[in-house]
Design a protein around this motif. Sequence first.
Motif, PDB file in Angstrom:
ATOM      1  N   ALA A  26      29.843   2.697 -94.241  1.00 17.41           N
ATOM      2  CA  ALA A  26      28.858   1.654 -94.512  1.00 17.41           C
ATOM      3  C   ALA A  26      29.471   0.400 -95.088  1.00 17.41           C
ATOM      4  N   GLY A  28      30.614  -3.268 -94.914  1.00 13.27           N
ATOM      5  CA  GLY A  28      30.228  -4.362 -94.028  1.00 13.27           C
ATOM      6  C   GLY A  28      31.444  -4.988 -93.375  1.00 13.27           C
ATOM      7  N   PRO A  41      25.105  -5.866 -92.818  1.00 10.17           N
ATOM      8  CA  PRO A  41      25.432  -4.438 -92.816  1.00 10.17           C
ATOM      9  C   PRO A  41      25.949  -3.994 -91.458  1.00 10.17           C
ATOM     10  N   SER A  66      28.648   0.834-100.015  1.00 12.18           N
ATOM     11  CA  SER A  66      29.305   1.624 -98.983  1.00 12.18           C
ATOM     12  C   SER A  66      29.049   3.107 -99.230  1.00 12.18           C
ATOM     13  N   ASP A 153      24.499   0.802 -97.076  1.00 11.55           N
ATOM     14  CA  ASP A 153      24.283  -0.431 -96.330  1.00 11.55           C
ATOM     15  C   ASP A 153      24.522  -0.153 -94.850  1.00 11.55           C
ATOM     16  N   ALA A 228      21.154  -4.225 -96.835  1.00 13.39           N
ATOM     17  CA  ALA A 228      22.358  -4.953 -97.233  1.00 13.39           C
ATOM     18  C   ALA A 228      22.356  -4.987 -98.760  1.00 13.39           C
TER      19      ALA A 228
END
Length: 439
Positions: A26, A28, A41, A66, A153, A228
């Motif tokens: 997770a 980004g 995300p 994350s 995210d 996000a």
Amino acid sequence: MKFSLYVVAVPLALLGTVVPASASFAAGPAGADGGAGGTAPPVLRLTDGPADKAAVAVTRPSPDGSVATVPVGDARLTARGPSGGLVLAPARSPAGNGPGDLAQVHAGDVVAGPTTQDTPHGVLVKVAAVHANGDGSIAVDTVPATLADALGDAEVDATVPLTPGDLKAKPLTSGGKVTAGAGPQGRGVRLNVDVPVPDGVEPTEGHASALSASLDLSPEFLFSYERAHWYGVQPSRARIGMAADYQYGVKVHAKSSASYATGHKPLRIPAAEVNVDKTVWLGPVPIVLSLKVDYFYDVSADGTIAVDAEEHTDGRLEIGARYDAGEGWSALSGPEPVSTATPALITGSATAKGGVGSHAQVGLYGSVGVAADAEPYLKATATAQNTPQGASASWGLYAGLKVNGSFFARLDIFGTRVLDKDWELPPLRYEHKLAGSDV
């Protein structure tokens, strides 16, 4: 929800990139612009999941949004105590995800499990404490978890068609028939039923049944999630529901001598119930989508009337709810259905309506999130008038669709709360005239 459900044959695919099961899935993308100085995300898509489809996934959320995968191999859930605690056992072989170490499971980790014989609705929990057993397994005390705990995210937009193998109908009895794999494109469910009618109603001459209906539909799950971390710790967007392409046919050849109303009664057909608990994998995480559908009928008249009419409807409907952090929850909807009818004969002075619908409950991990009724119906009106110019009569035949639903606050798994205990979705209704004295 009435089986006025509709589904487009959408491939089982999501936009995005494959997420390795062993990665921190997770985080980004570097440099991505998420607006307001944030980071977009990552997009998750459906995967095939582990080789051992009964294996659990253990993930570890981080303060930065994350989520890392804890390598436990193909560990399985082997027991679940009355307090909700779990026992996890190591994999029997190094196949699938490979060997793992259950000693790496810590408090704060999230355990997600698929549907199995021991967990028919799957499992989604957070670890509160870990206790080592002498045989290599661990006992885990748990508390409820949310999708935000498991996915962190991420952005997901999934349409998951249901196959005949996903649909479980109860054993048949007399009065109706439910067939899996007989709906549009051979993927859905077909219901054929002679609807029970009250005393005082009988078939018109030349017909064996006063009211009969058939309903073909191909259901699919609708599931979306987006969070996000810079924007908030709860998802900023979400969607849960069911869609279906459907074909509905109703035949009314009935005459009544009095007013009556069956009042939305359930069909007394044990076969007329469909249950689904389907596991899909987003990255390494198993998501269990739950669906239960049963049927009802609703027949009424407010006077003496005789109706000989038949109608066919094709449609698509989305039943469920959508969440946006800026707007809250709103109901899903679809296009107006298209109906056709055979030449009709309507006499008397009354309004009569008949239909067969469905009540659906959609949720995650066995927790109901959205409940809705969908009912296609046929309505006939007839009015006799005596005027100075002589006797006259007017009549009309209408096809309609009613959808009523509610969203339940107890779907905490989504990570977004509805303030009220349950929130009624705005009703949806379509009705148009098929034939009549002034058409």
